[in-house]
Design a protein around this motif. Structure first.
Motif, PDB file in Angstrom:
ATOM      1  N   GLU A  84       0.855  -1.190   0.000  1.00  0.00           N
ATOM      2  CA  GLU A  84       0.000   0.000   0.000  1.00  0.00           C
ATOM      3  C   GLU A  84       0.885   1.232   0.000  1.00  0.00           C
ATOM      4  OE1 GLU A  84      -3.472   2.340   2.558  1.00  0.00           O
ATOM      5  OE2 GLU A  84      -2.656   0.452   3.305  1.00  0.00           O
ATOM      6  N   LEU A  85       0.700   2.069  -1.018  1.00  0.00           N
ATOM      7  CA  LEU A  85       1.476   3.299  -1.125  1.00  0.00           C
ATOM      8  C   LEU A  85       0.663   4.492  -0.654  1.00  0.00           C
ATOM      9  CD1 LEU A  85       3.149   2.768  -4.630  1.00  0.00           C
ATOM     10  CD2 LEU A  85       4.101   2.260  -2.372  1.00  0.00           C
ATOM     11  N   LEU A  86       1.358   5.555  -0.345  1.00  0.00           N
ATOM     12  CA  LEU A  86       0.726   6.778   0.142  1.00  0.00           C
ATOM     13  C   LEU A  86      -0.235   7.361  -0.891  1.00  0.00           C
ATOM     14  CD1 LEU A  86       0.527   9.055   2.235  1.00  0.00           C
ATOM     15  CD2 LEU A  86       2.546  10.085   1.202  1.00  0.00           C
ATOM     16  N   ASP A  87       0.152   7.344  -2.161  1.00  0.00           N
ATOM     17  CA  ASP A  87      -0.668   7.858  -3.263  1.00  0.00           C
ATOM     18  C   ASP A  87      -1.060   9.311  -3.027  1.00  0.00           C
ATOM     19  OD1 ASP A  87      -2.113   8.147  -5.539  1.00  0.00           O
ATOM     20  OD2 ASP A  87      -3.819   6.931  -4.905  1.00  0.00           O
ATOM     21  N   LEU A  88      -0.096  10.193  -3.213  1.00  0.00           N
ATOM     22  CA  LEU A  88      -0.329  11.620  -2.983  1.00  0.00           C
ATOM     23  C   LEU A  88      -1.477  12.177  -3.806  1.00  0.00           C
ATOM     24  CD1 LEU A  88       3.269  13.119  -2.831  1.00  0.00           C
ATOM     25  CD2 LEU A  88       1.623  12.957  -0.973  1.00  0.00           C
ATOM     26  N   SER A  89      -1.651  11.661  -5.013  1.00  0.00           N
ATOM     27  CA  SER A  89      -2.655  12.225  -5.908  1.00  0.00           C
ATOM     28  C   SER A  89      -4.058  11.704  -5.642  1.00  0.00           C
ATOM     29  CB  SER A  89      -2.282  11.949  -7.366  1.00  0.00           C
ATOM     30  OG  SER A  89      -2.217  10.548  -7.610  1.00  0.00           O
ATOM     31  N   TYR A  90      -4.222  10.839  -4.631  1.00  0.00           N
ATOM     32  CA  TYR A  90      -5.551  10.308  -4.323  1.00  0.00           C
ATOM     33  C   TYR A  90      -6.525  11.440  -4.032  1.00  0.00           C
ATOM     34  CZ  TYR A  90      -9.406   8.396  -1.622  1.00  0.00           C
ATOM     35  OH  TYR A  90     -10.657   8.100  -1.156  1.00  0.00           O
ATOM     36  N   ASN A  91      -7.707  11.334  -4.631  1.00  0.00           N
ATOM     37  CA  ASN A  91      -8.748  12.331  -4.410  1.00  0.00           C
ATOM     38  C   ASN A  91     -10.081  11.623  -4.416  1.00  0.00           C
ATOM     39  OD1 ASN A  91     -10.678  14.439  -4.665  1.00  0.00           O
ATOM     40  ND2 ASN A  91      -9.099  15.780  -5.495  1.00  0.00           N
TER      41      ASN A  91
END
Length: 293
Positions: A84-91
């Motif tokens: 599981e990655l942080l995924d900065l662009s998650y919205n």
């Protein structure tokens, strides 16, 4: 009609009986928060992260991998891993542009990065503005029609900050860089339809988006700067034939609050009371959002 009544009564009794026989609900095992440091971790980075959270109530990250767990094996015995990655662009409402970065490698630089955040960033962010987590990296790029270097990335559940060159900057240079971060955070939480901006919007409401030609009292074909200032506008397009919209007016004053010296601004527009009132309103809105000047 009686049949319908009996049917309703029967359904009510059946539901009541089912509820009485229902087993007591027990909470399932709570999902582990993968932003949190294990209490058993004793390495220098873990201690730094744990201390930061205890002090600031914000999760601290130096790596975008939140978890990397073996979930089983394939038929040939090869381990199956879940990452599981942080995924900065998650919205939650759609997709956003991405970001890429390089990690800070040594503990000394990580400590310097934490000092930067605690000295120049957090003192200006009240409770309502503080991010869920802060991701500190060496270098970062964001994508918008191509990759380019950036000093920060304000994601939905994380504020990522580039620390490249911070140690070589003087205090004024650092503060200037931080202003971009603060403006981005506040701009993301400030919309022209916010209740706090009702008074601000009222000044321009008769003009927003209207054609200049609709107002006989204005110079034709376009109003002069003096006329625009008198009406309370500080920014408009020289080629446009209509007044700015609410969002553009809001942005102009929000930028003035963050990027212009207040005394200089008020001296420049001293003869235009509407501009001064709108500036003061905007500054108060920024404070209410949680920004600490």
């Amino acid at each position: 009609m009686k049949n319908i009544y009996y049917f309703i009564v029967l359904c009510t009794l059946m539901v009541s009986f089912a509820c009485s026989k229902e087993e007591k609900l027990e909470p399932t095992e709570m999902r582990y928060d993968y932003f949190t440091i294990s209490p058993d971790a004793t390495d220098e980075e873990s201690i730094l992260r744990r201390t930061f959270y205890e002090t600031n109530k914000i999760h601290l990250l130096f790596n975008d991998t939140l978890r990397h767990e073996q979930r089983g094996t394939y038929a040939d015995g090869t381990p199956y891993w879940f990452t599981e990655l942080l995924d900065l662009s998650y919205n939650i409402t759609g997709t956003t542009d991405g970001a890429r970065f390089t990690y800070i490698q040594d503990i000394r630089h990580k400590e310097e990065a934490v000092h930067f955040v605690e000295t120049y960033i957090l003192p200006h962010l009240g409770e309502g503005l503080r991010p869920y987590s802060i991701f500190l990296v060496e270098k970062m790029e964001s994508y918008s029609y191509g990759w380019s270097e950036t000093n920060f990335y304000n994601g939905r559940r994380c504020l990522a900050l580039s620390t490249q060159g911070i140690s070589d900057m003087d205090e004024e240079e650092i503060k200037e860089q931080c202003i971009d971060i603060f403006y981005s955070i506040i701009a993301g939480k400030t919309k022209y339809y916010d209740e706090e901006l009702t008074e601000f919007i009222a000044f321009g409401a008769p003009y927003y988006g209207e054609y200049f030609s609709s107002f006989q009292s204005l110079t034709k074909p376009k109003p002069t700067a003096e006329e625009m200032y008198t009406l309370g506008f500080i920014s408009w397009s020289s080629w446009s034939s209509y007044f700015p919209y609410e969002s553009s007016d809001l942005t102009a004053f929000l930028k003035a609050v963050f990027y212009e010296d207040e005394d200089t601004f008020k001296t420049q527009y001293a003869e235009y009371p509407v501009i001064l009132q709108k500036y003061d309103i905007m500054k108060e809105v920024v404070k209410k959002k949680g920004y600490i000047f």
